[in-house]
Structure formats: structure tokens, C-alpha cells
Design a protein around this motif. Structure first.
Motif, short mmCIF file in Angstrom:
data_model
loop_
_atom_site.label_atom_id
_atom_site.label_comp_id
_atom_site.label_asym_id
_atom_site.label_seq_id
_atom_site.Cartn_x
_atom_site.Cartn_y
_atom_site.Cartn_z
N ARG A 1 0.79 -1.48 -0.03
CA ARG A 1 -0.25 0.08 0.10
C ARG A 1 0.77 1.11 0.03
O ARG A 1 0.47 2.29 -0.66
CB ARG A 1 -1.14 -0.09 1.13
N ARG A 2 1.94 1.23 1.02
CA ARG A 2 2.70 2.23 0.95
C ARG A 2 3.65 2.83 -0.33
O ARG A 2 3.80 3.83 -0.54
CB ARG A 2 3.31 2.48 2.30
N TYR A 3 4.34 1.75 -0.41
CA TYR A 3 5.62 1.70 -1.46
C TYR A 3 5.40 0.91 -2.66
O TYR A 3 6.34 0.93 -3.46
CB TYR A 3 6.81 1.34 -0.76
N GLY A 4 4.31 0.31 -2.97
CA GLY A 4 4.00 -0.34 -4.31
C GLY A 4 4.85 -1.51 -4.54
O GLY A 4 5.05 -1.78 -5.60
N ILE A 5 5.52 -2.26 -3.35
CA ILE A 5 6.23 -3.41 -3.42
C ILE A 5 5.39 -4.43 -3.21
O ILE A 5 4.99 -4.66 -2.00
CB ILE A 5 7.55 -3.34 -2.63
N GLU A 6 5.40 -5.56 -4.00
CA GLU A 6 4.76 -6.88 -3.59
C GLU A 6 6.06 -7.73 -3.15
O GLU A 6 6.92 -7.74 -4.21
CB GLU A 6 4.11 -7.44 -4.95
N ALA A 7 5.94 -8.41 -2.22
CA ALA A 7 6.79 -9.10 -1.64
C ALA A 7 6.17 -10.75 -1.33
O ALA A 7 4.84 -10.72 -1.01
CB ALA A 7 7.41 -8.78 -0.60
N GLU A 8 6.94 -11.56 -1.07
CA GLU A 8 6.52 -12.99 -0.85
C GLU A 8 7.31 -13.59 0.42
O GLU A 8 8.34 -13.34 0.53
CB GLU A 8 6.41 -13.98 -1.99
N LEU A 9 6.78 -14.33 1.33
CA LEU A 9 7.41 -15.10 2.34
C LEU A 9 7.63 -16.45 2.08
O LEU A 9 6.66 -17.00 1.42
CB LEU A 9 6.50 -14.85 3.61
N ARG A 10 8.54 -16.99 2.51
CA ARG A 10 8.80 -18.46 2.33
C ARG A 10 9.59 -19.08 3.45
O ARG A 10 10.18 -18.23 4.38
CB ARG A 10 9.65 -18.81 0.91
N ARG A 11 9.71 -20.38 3.62
CA ARG A 11 10.16 -21.05 4.76
C ARG A 11 11.97 -20.56 4.58
O ARG A 11 12.58 -20.74 3.44
CB ARG A 11 10.10 -22.43 4.82
N PRO A 12 12.69 -20.15 5.63
CA PRO A 12 14.13 -19.78 5.53
C PRO A 12 14.80 -21.20 5.32
O PRO A 12 14.48 -22.21 5.88
CB PRO A 12 14.38 -19.25 6.68
N ARG A 13 15.94 -21.10 4.49
CA ARG A 13 16.65 -22.08 4.22
C ARG A 13 17.43 -22.45 5.66
O ARG A 13 17.67 -21.33 6.56
CB ARG A 13 17.75 -21.94 3.26
#
Length: 698
Positions: free
Chosen positions: A467-479
Motif C-alpha cells: 500500500r505505501r511503497y508499491g512493493i509486492e513481496a512474498e514470504l517462504r520458509r527460510p533455508r
């Protein structure tokens, strides 16, 4: 608004479990005092302190909110805090800004996990605590049941000061044990005006029972009052209030009230009691601050206008078209709008332009603030949460707020190529607002790790990034940062020879690899005699061994805890050089390491889980199912039982949520890296297969 001195200020944090009515009560208190024109509602998204887009959409508090109410010549600074444990950092910050806690309990839910947590936190801070049973107009509301739960699970020193007239749909007022009067609310839904009446005959016996318990409890905390009580002398209203107030400051008594904030019943009476019972900033204990560049001295800070200015920033909020707004609590001295102050934490000077006091999302400019007050200011250049503002002449650093450690970790990446730098910038901005949201780069696994106190917190962080920065990100299980090591010694040759028509390349070495103790690291031994390898080339062999060991043998993880002996080799007077012998070292490692029976090492965490004894079996069973080794149990100082275990890090992903489900929110844990141990064969096979799949996919 007129200026208020410290003795006319009460700073109160509303804390409790999520859904216990804190935000609605804050809104009602301000509305009843005339500080807002309408009484908002959670369902409509119109409450005073829940005003971010995420809070309105989800219907619960995410950030702390500040508001104020003026009542009986006193300014009440109200800090509405989030109740869900994912956002506990803001609740802790709210307590740090306040001088006391108003713990909210739902009339149907009673004592919940968040109630216990924040009550203990307030006690640890030596803050006076008041309890209030909210939502008394709800179906199945039961004041007596909640009162018993508080006594049984939190403290036997809780004592009602107000009791309800009716419950549920019949809740129509409160009976005050100090005044001996009933207050019946007739203008429901407006500002909560009440009509003072005598105690109804049908309630007389119940009232007298509670009043006798109150006077007895207060008398027991003061020798003079106790003597008079035992002699049968009546304890007057003012004496009882004064005795209760002093007992609260010593954490010897905790008063209990009741309200229905949505219908404004009991709200005005609660305002009066908060003014009478909550100690002012001036009456609270002094704070010990650090002086000097190294913090090697301490000084007492009192809530006095005569002292040098000292304040702590307890919250930073980013507002559209405004920038960062810093919320601070003044602990000593006065500050004026436009004044230059000294940030002792970062050694910079800041100008407090447009000094304001917060009222939800609104801010009202004021000419100055006195000791004990709460204010805010926008656009400070280099000031962040936990920074101390003071003066050049008297620089001090106030004790920092101790925020809880992160409990969940996820790898985060931008979904759009090229947004990685913007992502990191956005995450650091979110960290400024919520210090429990932490971001770091894991060099071992080449991932950006986002950590927080709960998965819901990280989910909302992603929504804010978009919403604020127009950045879409995704989360995943860390290695997992696995390691490899060897278990038996072996030796062999590394020979690099390359002829290209001109000057060639030649390096030849014989090495012996041996295992070392766990944690001993790498060591290189030069055993060359007779100059078979010139001394200037020997460091190149060492570099080649180390470089090759970083890529491991089994699954590409660094190989650790071994030593290398260089004991033989040969060279060419023309073709040999450092690069040739570095390549020879790499080839020697690749030849010898597989013969040393390499094994996979997995990181182990030392885990301490604290939960009520009734959940102990489920907790221990879950730990064993995660390949945990139980080390022992012990009684916890704060109540419950602590289980100590050693458990592989790979088994702890999303453990916070699992523990919450197992213990219904009453469990907590801390973890720390304990070291590395050899992984079982089935784990090794699985990890090798996963790495192979990842390589093939990439």
C-alpha cells in the motif's frame, strides 16, 4: 486546551487480550469527557485510535494509539494498545509511556493469555494496575465469574470498587463502594449521564458484602486504618480512596470496575475513579538515567518542571503527506514548540517544530509541554523509537524500552525483479515504526530474513509494503544453514597441469585431512620439508583448501571442523605459480574429502518453553515429535512450568503458532543457537535430495 502541570496529569495504558474492548473504551472515555463529537464503533471503522487502513479492514488494533481526556481538572493521557500477541511490542511501548495500566477483561471471556502477559509486564515495571470488566451489556456477561478468575489466576489482591446493577441486557448502572450510591444510566448511547440513587433494596446484601471486603482489604494495607477498623470505627470515603491509592502504588491492591463502553454505561464513573486513584506523573518513582558519553554515570530524573528536559521517544508512526511522527513522553522539565533539543542517543540536535498533543489521528498544536505529559512532533531528521531527547547542557539517556525478541522467521523477496533495493528500504521504514519487526541478511543462505513476534504481524507488514511503497513481496520458509564435516582421516594428491603452447601452469600437492572437535574450526599445517614446494606457494594451497571447503562435499554446505596437513608435492621452475597451487589445493580437497566419510551437521537450538502445568504433557509430546531432547523441567518464577529441550532448528519453523494452539495462547518460549550436531541419515538424505531438486530447478 490549557497547559497541565505534572501533578494534574495521569498517564494510563489500556492493555489486555485482543477483543477485550480497549479501543471502544478509549473512544468512550474521550467522548464522555467531551474530547470527541461522536462515539465510534469498531464495526464501522470509526473509533478514535484505530485509524490505519489495516486496522479498519481487520477490526482490531495493530498500533498503539494516543488520546487524551480532560476530567475534573485533570488531563488523562490514554494509550490504547494492541491486544493480540503478534503486536505485543506496541503494548510494551504503551506501558513504558504510561504511569499505570488499566487492564481490560471481557465480561464473557474473562482472563485470557494477553491479560496475563500484560498484567505481569505491568507488575515487572512496578506500575499501578486497575482492572475493568468491559462489555457488561453483552449476553452471558458474568461479573462475579470474571472477578473469581482474576483472583484465582492473576492476584488474590484484586478488590471491586464498583459492582454492576444488572448484567447483560439488564445492565443499567453501577454501584460505587466508596460513595455508597448507585448510578443509573438513562441517556444510553449519548455521553453516559447517570442519575445518582440509593442502593436498591434488592442489591443491598450484595453491596454490603462487597463493601465490607473493600474496606477490610484497604485497612489491611495501613496500620493506622487497620487499628481503627478493628475498633469498629467507620473508614470514610476520602480515607478509603487515599488508602487504596497508596496500596496501588505498592502493588498491594488492584481495584476492579465494570463498564459497557458501547452503550456508555459506567464510563463517566470510571473517569472519576481514574482521576482519584491513578497516581500522577509527579507522584511516581524517579527514573534513573545514564549520563556521560559511555553511560558510566547515573542521575535521578523526577517529573518536575524545574529539572532539565528529558524525554523518550516511545513510538514512531509514518503518516501520508507528513512523514514520520515521533511520539514522546516527557520525564523531566519543560519543552516549547520550536525549541532545539539534543538527541543524546545519536548525538544530533533536533528542532521540535509544531509541537502537538495527539487525539487519535488528529494532532493539536500546543505552545509547550510540562513534565509527565505526552506529545508528538513530525519530521525529526535523525530520531527513532527508543531515542532520548534532552539538552546539550544536561545530556542524559533514559533507560530504553526492552522490546520482545522475534519468534518467527521467514525469508522475504520481492516478486518483481529489480525491486529488491526498494524492498529493503521499505522494511527498514517499517522497523522504525515497530522495532520488533527485524530484517537481516543471512550470508550463509544468501536470503533476506524478516523476523517478528507473529505471523499476523508479518502478513500486515506485506500489506503495508504494497500500500505505501508499491512493493509486492512474498514470504517462504527460510533455508537452514547446515554445515558438513568429516569423521575419519584420509590423504591424497591434487595435481594441476595445464599447457597452452606458451608458459604453462603446474602445481602438485599431497594433503592429509583430519577431523577436529566440534566447534574447533579449520587449521592448516605446513609439513613440507626439503623445499619440495617453495614456501611462497604454500599459502596458495591453504587458500585453495578453504575455498573448496566452502562448497562442501555432500550438499554444497561449508565443511567445518577439520585440519589439513600439506606434507608433499612438487613444482616446476617455470610453470609453477600461486594460482596453479591454489588449483592444486582445490583438486586435493575434492579428491580427499569424499574419502573422509563426510556427514551433514544441523544447527540445534536450546529451547525453553514456559506454560501452565495443565499443558505440560502436550508441550513435551510435541517437542519429542519434533526430534527434541528434553533436558529437564523447572517451576517458572512467573508461574507455570519451564521445559528445557535441545531441538533441531529445522523443526522450529512456525513453532510460535503451534505453541499458541497447544496452550491456547498461554505458552511462551525463548530459543538460542546451541551448536551443531550430526544429522540422522534420513535427514541427510532428505536435505541432499532437496538441494539437488533446487539446483535442477534453477
Amino acid at each position: 486546551m490549557r497547559e497541565y502541570r505534572s501533578e494534574e496529569i495521569r498517564n494510563i495504558a489500556l492493555v489486555g487480550h485482543g477483543g477485550s474492548g480497549k479501543t471502544t473504551l478509549t473512544d468512550a472515555l474521550v467522548h464522555a469527557a467531551g474530547g470527541s463529537n461522536r462515539h465510534g464503533a469498531i464495526r464501522d471503522g470509526t473509533t478514535l485510535t484505530d485509524n490505519s487502513e489495516e486496522e479498519i479492514q481487520r477490526g482490531f488494533s495493530i498500533n498503539l494509539g494516543c488520546a487524551h481526556a480532560e476530567w475534573d481538572g485533570v488531563k488523562l493521557n490514554l494509550v490504547d494498545t494492541p491486544g493480540f500477541l503478534d503486536f505485543v511490542g506496541d503494548a510494551v511501548a504503551g506501558l513504558a509511556a504510561a504511569d499505570g495500566a488499566l487492564v481490560c477483561l471481557g465480561a464473557t471471556a474473562g482472563v485470557e493469555a494477553g491479560t496475563e502477559l500484560m498484567f505481569r509486564e505491568a507488575l515487572d515495571r512496578a506500575d499501578p494496575v486497575l482492572f475493568v470488566v468491559t462489555m457488561m451489556d453483552r449476553e452471558f456477561a458474568d461479573f462475579d465469574h470474571v472477578y473469581r478468575e482474576v483472583r484465582d489466576r492473576l492476584s488474590s489482591r484484586v478488590v471491586p470498587v464498583e459492582i454492576p446493577l444488572g448484567q447483560g441486557a439488564d445492565f443499567r448502572g453501577v454501584m460505587n463502594l466508596f460513595t455508597g450510591k448507585a448510578y443509573v444510566y438513562q441517556s444510553v448511547g449519548r455521553t453516559g449521564e447517570a442519575v445518582e440513587q440509593e442502593i436498591p433494596e434488592s442489591e443491598r446484601a450484595n453491596f454490603e458484602r462487597y463493601r465490607e471486603a473493600l474496606i477490610e482489604a484497604i485497612s489491611a494495607t495501613d496500620d493506622g486504618l487497620l487499628e481503627r477498623y478493628l475498633e469498629g470505627v467507620e473508614i470514610g470515603r476520602d480515607e478509603a480512596i487515599a488508602g487504596m491509592k497508596e496500596a496501588m502504588k505498592r502493588a498491594e491492591l488492584f481495584p476492579l470496575f465494570c463498564v459497557a463502553a458501547s452503550s456508555m454505561i459506567g464510563v463517566r464513573a470510571l473517569l472519576t475513579e481514574l482521576v482519584q486513584l491513578m497516581p500522577s506523573a509527579y507522584e511516581m518513582e524517579e527514573v534513573h538515567a545514564f549520563t556521560g558519553a559511555e553511560g558510566d554515570g547515573t542521575v535521578e530524573i523526577h517529573a518536575s518542571d524545574d529539572g532539565p528536559f528529558a524525554a523518550i521517544v516511545f513510538k514512531t508512526m509514518a503518516e501520508p503527506h507528513v512523514g514520520d511522527v515521533s511520539y514522546f513522553r516527557v520525564f523531566s522539565g519543560q519543552v516549547a514548540s520550536g525549541q532545539d533539543v539534543y538527541n543524546a542517543t545519536r548525538d544530533v540536535v533536533e528542532k521540535l517544530g509544531h509541537l502537538s498533543i495527539p487525539q487519535g489521528k488528529e494532532r493539536f498544536e500546543v505552545p509547550s509541554l510540562h513534565a509527565g505529559d505526552i506529545g508528538c512532533v513530525a519530521k525529526l531528521r535523525n530520531t527513532h523509537t527508543n531515542d532520548t531527547l534532552s539538552t546539550r547542557e544536561h545530556p542524559v539517556r533514559l533507560p530504553q524500552i526492552t522490546f520482545p525478541d522475534p519468534l518467527v522467521d521467514f525469508a522475504i523477496s520481492a516478486t518483481t525483479r529489480g525491486d529488491e533495493e526498494k524492498l529493503i528500504t521499505g522494511l527498514h521504514r517499517l522497523h522504525d515504526e515497530d522495532p520488533t519487526l527485524q530484517v537481516q541478511y543471512a550470508a550463509d543462505t544468501h536470503e533476506t530474513i524478516l523476523s517478528g513476534t507473529g505471523e499476523r504481524q508479518l502478513e500486515i507488514a506485506l500489506a503495508r509494503l504494497k500500500r505505501r511503497y508499491g512493493i509486492e513481496a512474498e514470504l517462504r520458509r527460510p533455508r537452514i544453514a547446515y554445515r558438513e564435516t568429516i569423521t575419519v582421516p584420509a590423504e591424497g594428491q591434487g595435481r594441476h597441469k595445464k599447457q597452452t603452447g606458451g608458459r604453462g601452469q603446474f602445481g602438485d600437492c599431497w594433503v592429509r585431512l583430519k577431523p577436529r572437535e566440534r566447534g574447533a574450526g579449520y587449521h592448516f599445517h605446513d609439513r613440507i620439508t626439503g623445499g619440495v614446494i617453495p614456501s611462497k606457494y604454500i599459502p596458495a594451497v591453504d587458500r585453495g583448501i578453504q575455498e573448496a571447503s566452502e562448497r562442501g562435499v555432500l550438499a554444497g554446505f561449508p565443511l567445518v571442523d577439520f585440519e589439513c596437513e600439506l606434507f608433499d608435492g612438487s613444482f616446476h621452475t617455470v610453470d609453477s605459480n600461486e594460482m596453479s597451487f591454489k588449483m592444486a589445493g582445490i583438486l586435493a580437497f575434492r579428491t580427499v574429502a569424499p574419502k573422509c566419510v563426510p556427514v551433514l551437521l544441523e544447527p540445534l537450538d536450546e529451547l525453553e518453553v514456559t506454560a501452565p502445568a495443565s499443558y505440560l504433557g502436550d508441550v513435551m509430546g510435541d517437542l519429542v515429535s519434533r526430534r527434541g531432547q528434553i533436558l529437564g523441567t523447572a517451576a517458572s518464577p512467573g508461574g507455570g512450568t519451564t521445559v528445557k529441550a535441545m531441538i533441531p532448528e529445522a523443526e522450529l519453523h512456525q513453532y510460535a503458532g503451534a505453541l499458541h494452539s497447544l496452550t491456547h495462547g498461554h505458552g511462551r518460549f525463548v530459543r538460542r543457537l546451541a551448536g551443531y550436531e550430526a544429522a540422522p541419515p534420513e535427514v541427510t538424505e532428505r536435505v541432499i535430495a532437496e538441494v539437488a531438486r533446487d539446483r535442477e530447478a534453477s
